[in-house]
Design a protein around this motif. Structure first.
Motif, PDB file in Angstrom:
ATOM      1  N   SER A 195     -30.005 -58.985 -58.971  1.00 61.78           N
ATOM      2  CA  SER A 195     -29.633 -60.342 -58.593  1.00 61.78           C
ATOM      3  C   SER A 195     -29.231 -61.195 -59.787  1.00 61.78           C
ATOM      4  O   SER A 195     -28.502 -62.168 -59.628  1.00 61.78           O
ATOM      5  N   SER A 196     -29.735 -60.855 -60.974  1.00 63.31           N
ATOM      6  CA  SER A 196     -29.401 -61.643 -62.155  1.00 63.31           C
ATOM      7  C   SER A 196     -29.534 -60.782 -63.402  1.00 63.31           C
ATOM      8  O   SER A 196     -30.172 -59.728 -63.377  1.00 63.31           O
ATOM      9  N   VAL A 197     -28.962 -61.265 -64.490  1.00 64.22           N
ATOM     10  CA  VAL A 197     -29.082 -60.552 -65.760  1.00 64.22           C
ATOM     11  C   VAL A 197     -30.546 -60.522 -66.195  1.00 64.22           C
ATOM     12  O   VAL A 197     -31.043 -59.501 -66.675  1.00 64.22           O
ATOM     13  N   ALA A 198     -31.256 -61.619 -66.000  1.00 66.00           N
ATOM     14  CA  ALA A 198     -32.673 -61.681 -66.393  1.00 66.00           C
ATOM     15  C   ALA A 198     -33.491 -60.630 -65.641  1.00 66.00           C
ATOM     16  O   ALA A 198     -34.331 -59.938 -66.240  1.00 66.00           O
ATOM     17  N   GLN A 199     -33.260 -60.490 -64.344  1.00 64.73           N
ATOM     18  CA  GLN A 199     -33.990 -59.482 -63.565  1.00 64.73           C
ATOM     19  C   GLN A 199     -33.582 -58.076 -63.979  1.00 64.73           C
ATOM     20  O   GLN A 199     -34.416 -57.172 -64.025  1.00 64.73           O
ATOM     21  N   PHE A 200     -32.314 -57.881 -64.293  1.00 66.89           N
ATOM     22  CA  PHE A 200     -31.857 -56.584 -64.766  1.00 66.89           C
ATOM     23  C   PHE A 200     -32.544 -56.211 -66.078  1.00 66.89           C
ATOM     24  O   PHE A 200     -33.040 -55.091 -66.234  1.00 66.89           O
ATOM     25  N   VAL A 201     -32.615 -57.146 -67.018  1.00 67.67           N
ATOM     26  CA  VAL A 201     -33.259 -56.885 -68.311  1.00 67.67           C
ATOM     27  C   VAL A 201     -34.749 -56.598 -68.119  1.00 67.67           C
ATOM     28  O   VAL A 201     -35.290 -55.648 -68.684  1.00 67.67           O
ATOM     29  N   GLU A 202     -35.405 -57.400 -67.297  1.00 63.90           N
ATOM     30  CA  GLU A 202     -36.835 -57.196 -67.019  1.00 63.90           C
ATOM     31  C   GLU A 202     -37.073 -55.805 -66.418  1.00 63.90           C
ATOM     32  O   GLU A 202     -37.960 -55.061 -66.843  1.00 63.90           O
ATOM     33  N   THR A 203     -36.274 -55.440 -65.460  1.00 63.97           N
ATOM     34  CA  THR A 203     -36.406 -54.136 -64.811  1.00 63.97           C
ATOM     35  C   THR A 203     -36.102 -53.008 -65.784  1.00 63.97           C
ATOM     36  O   THR A 203     -36.818 -52.008 -65.831  1.00 63.97           O
ATOM     37  N   SER A 204     -35.076 -53.178 -66.590  1.00 62.60           N
ATOM     38  CA  SER A 204     -34.661 -52.128 -67.523  1.00 62.60           C
ATOM     39  C   SER A 204     -35.732 -51.817 -68.556  1.00 62.60           C
ATOM     40  O   SER A 204     -36.023 -50.647 -68.815  1.00 62.60           O
ATOM     41  N   TRP A 205     -36.330 -52.837 -69.149  1.00 59.74           N
ATOM     42  CA  TRP A 205     -37.336 -52.529 -70.170  1.00 59.74           C
ATOM     43  C   TRP A 205     -38.584 -51.938 -69.538  1.00 59.74           C
ATOM     44  O   TRP A 205     -39.245 -51.098 -70.128  1.00 59.74           O
ATOM     45  N   ASP A 228     -37.198 -58.161 -58.321  1.00 62.28           N
ATOM     46  CA  ASP A 228     -35.966 -58.580 -57.644  1.00 62.28           C
ATOM     47  C   ASP A 228     -36.114 -58.284 -56.159  1.00 62.28           C
ATOM     48  O   ASP A 228     -35.972 -57.147 -55.722  1.00 62.28           O
ATOM     49  N   ARG A 229     -36.392 -59.290 -55.378  1.00 62.22           N
ATOM     50  CA  ARG A 229     -36.652 -59.128 -53.933  1.00 62.22           C
ATOM     51  C   ARG A 229     -35.449 -58.580 -53.150  1.00 62.22           C
ATOM     52  O   ARG A 229     -35.586 -58.174 -52.013  1.00 62.22           O
ATOM     53  N   HIS A 230     -34.271 -58.568 -53.763  1.00 61.72           N
ATOM     54  CA  HIS A 230     -33.100 -58.029 -53.071  1.00 61.72           C
ATOM     55  C   HIS A 230     -32.964 -56.515 -53.232  1.00 61.72           C
ATOM     56  O   HIS A 230     -32.110 -55.903 -52.618  1.00 61.72           O
ATOM     57  N   VAL A 231     -33.797 -55.931 -54.060  1.00 62.34           N
ATOM     58  CA  VAL A 231     -33.818 -54.473 -54.224  1.00 62.34           C
ATOM     59  C   VAL A 231     -34.841 -53.922 -53.240  1.00 62.34           C
ATOM     60  O   VAL A 231     -35.969 -54.401 -53.172  1.00 62.34           O
ATOM     61  N   ARG A 232     -34.450 -52.927 -52.464  1.00 64.19           N
ATOM     62  CA  ARG A 232     -35.347 -52.329 -51.475  1.00 64.19           C
ATOM     63  C   ARG A 232     -35.921 -51.027 -52.025  1.00 64.19           C
ATOM     64  O   ARG A 232     -35.192 -50.054 -52.208  1.00 64.19           O
ATOM     65  N   ALA A 233     -37.209 -51.012 -52.307  1.00 64.92           N
ATOM     66  CA  ALA A 233     -37.879 -49.832 -52.855  1.00 64.92           C
ATOM     67  C   ALA A 233     -37.878 -48.667 -51.871  1.00 64.92           C
ATOM     68  O   ALA A 233     -37.947 -47.514 -52.275  1.00 64.92           O
ATOM     69  N   ASP A 234     -37.786 -48.963 -50.588  1.00 66.86           N
ATOM     70  CA  ASP A 234     -37.851 -47.897 -49.584  1.00 66.86           C
ATOM     71  C   ASP A 234     -36.469 -47.387 -49.172  1.00 66.86           C
ATOM     72  O   ASP A 234     -36.349 -46.570 -48.276  1.00 66.86           O
ATOM     73  N   ASP A 235     -35.416 -47.836 -49.852  1.00 65.22           N
ATOM     74  CA  ASP A 235     -34.056 -47.392 -49.523  1.00 65.22           C
ATOM     75  C   ASP A 235     -33.604 -46.367 -50.558  1.00 65.22           C
ATOM     76  O   ASP A 235     -33.310 -46.709 -51.701  1.00 65.22           O
ATOM     77  N   ALA A 236     -33.533 -45.109 -50.158  1.00 61.37           N
ATOM     78  CA  ALA A 236     -33.175 -44.020 -51.077  1.00 61.37           C
ATOM     79  C   ALA A 236     -31.736 -44.104 -51.556  1.00 61.37           C
ATOM     80  O   ALA A 236     -31.354 -43.417 -52.488  1.00 61.37           O
ATOM     81  N   ARG A 237     -30.921 -44.963 -50.944  1.00 62.48           N
ATOM     82  CA  ARG A 237     -29.518 -45.052 -51.317  1.00 62.48           C
ATOM     83  C   ARG A 237     -29.240 -46.093 -52.397  1.00 62.48           C
ATOM     84  O   ARG A 237     -28.118 -46.210 -52.855  1.00 62.48           O
ATOM     85  N   THR A 238     -30.250 -46.865 -52.809  1.00 62.57           N
ATOM     86  CA  THR A 238     -29.993 -47.904 -53.797  1.00 62.57           C
ATOM     87  C   THR A 238     -29.766 -47.306 -55.180  1.00 62.57           C
ATOM     88  O   THR A 238     -30.244 -46.220 -55.499  1.00 62.57           O
ATOM     89  N   LEU A 239     -29.059 -48.033 -55.995  1.00 63.87           N
ATOM     90  CA  LEU A 239     -28.762 -47.587 -57.346  1.00 63.87           C
ATOM     91  C   LEU A 239     -30.042 -47.472 -58.181  1.00 63.87           C
ATOM     92  O   LEU A 239     -30.194 -46.536 -58.958  1.00 63.87           O
ATOM     93  N   TRP A 240     -30.981 -48.402 -57.989  1.00 64.45           N
ATOM     94  CA  TRP A 240     -32.235 -48.321 -58.747  1.00 64.45           C
ATOM     95  C   TRP A 240     -33.025 -47.075 -58.370  1.00 64.45           C
ATOM     96  O   TRP A 240     -33.675 -46.472 -59.211  1.00 64.45           O
ATOM     97  N   THR A 241     -32.981 -46.668 -57.114  1.00 63.47           N
ATOM     98  CA  THR A 241     -33.673 -45.440 -56.710  1.00 63.47           C
ATOM     99  C   THR A 241     -33.091 -44.249 -57.456  1.00 63.47           C
ATOM    100  O   THR A 241     -33.822 -43.390 -57.951  1.00 63.47           O
ATOM    101  N   THR A 242     -31.775 -44.203 -57.577  1.00 61.58           N
ATOM    102  CA  THR A 242     -31.135 -43.130 -58.328  1.00 61.58           C
ATOM    103  C   THR A 242     -31.560 -43.167 -59.786  1.00 61.58           C
ATOM    104  O   THR A 242     -31.898 -42.145 -60.379  1.00 61.58           O
ATOM    105  N   VAL A 243     -31.573 -44.355 -60.374  1.00 66.97           N
ATOM    106  CA  VAL A 243     -31.971 -44.508 -61.773  1.00 66.97           C
ATOM    107  C   VAL A 243     -33.400 -44.022 -61.980  1.00 66.97           C
ATOM    108  O   VAL A 243     -33.696 -43.255 -62.896  1.00 66.97           O
ATOM    109  N   VAL A 244     -34.315 -44.444 -61.114  1.00 73.63           N
ATOM    110  CA  VAL A 244     -35.729 -44.069 -61.263  1.00 73.63           C
ATOM    111  C   VAL A 244     -35.922 -42.577 -61.047  1.00 73.63           C
ATOM    112  O   VAL A 244     -36.656 -41.929 -61.791  1.00 73.63           O
ATOM    113  N   THR A 245     -35.264 -42.004 -60.056  1.00 68.46           N
ATOM    114  CA  THR A 245     -35.399 -40.571 -59.800  1.00 68.46           C
ATOM    115  C   THR A 245     -34.898 -39.758 -60.997  1.00 68.46           C
ATOM    116  O   THR A 245     -35.533 -38.800 -61.406  1.00 68.46           O
TER     117      THR A 245
END
Length: 117
Positions: free
Chosen positions: A35-45, A93-110
């Motif tokens: 949702s934002s650069v700040a949330q992306f940076v927080e998630t990335s680190w 980031d409340r717009h990211v769905r942890a239970d959705d296997a199709r999200t980009l973050w799910t791919t990154v984490v896997t």
């Protein structure tokens, strides 16, 4: 933030030996990422820090000659690790769905939780 690539990713983009296993692969050319650069940076680190934990987990992988129960328990720990990371991403980031296997973050984490990545 969006991930933008020239064209969608499909089975045709995979090596031929992987195409059958991923016959329904489709990732659009534009995907929501954060949702934002700040949330992306927080998630990335935080993902970077989680990589060390995932690496330690892979060091504990049972040898191939061990009983199936040991492998099952180890896979369960790996899955739990992935789930915990994704739940924390969703809290950031409340717009990211942890239970959705199709999200980009799910791919990154896997990919993060598997050796060599």
């Amino acid at each position: 933030m969006l991930k933008i690539q020239p064209k969608p990713t499909t089975t045709d983009d995979l090596p031929s030996m992987l195409r059958k296993a991923h016959a329904n692969l489709y990732h659009p050319s534009v995907e929501f990422f954060s949702s934002s650069v700040a949330q992306f940076v927080e998630t990335s680190w935080r993902c970077h820090a989680a990589h060390g934990i995932a690496y330690e987990l892979w060091q504990d992988e049972p040898a191939h000659d061990r009983p199936w129960e040991e492998h099952e328990a180890w896979f369960s720990r790996l899955h739990d690790c992935e789930r915990i990371i994704l739940e924390h991403i969703e809290r950031i980031d409340r717009h990211v769905r942890a239970d959705d296997a199709r999200t980009l973050w799910t791919t990154v984490v896997t990919e993060l939780t598997h050796p060599g990545n």
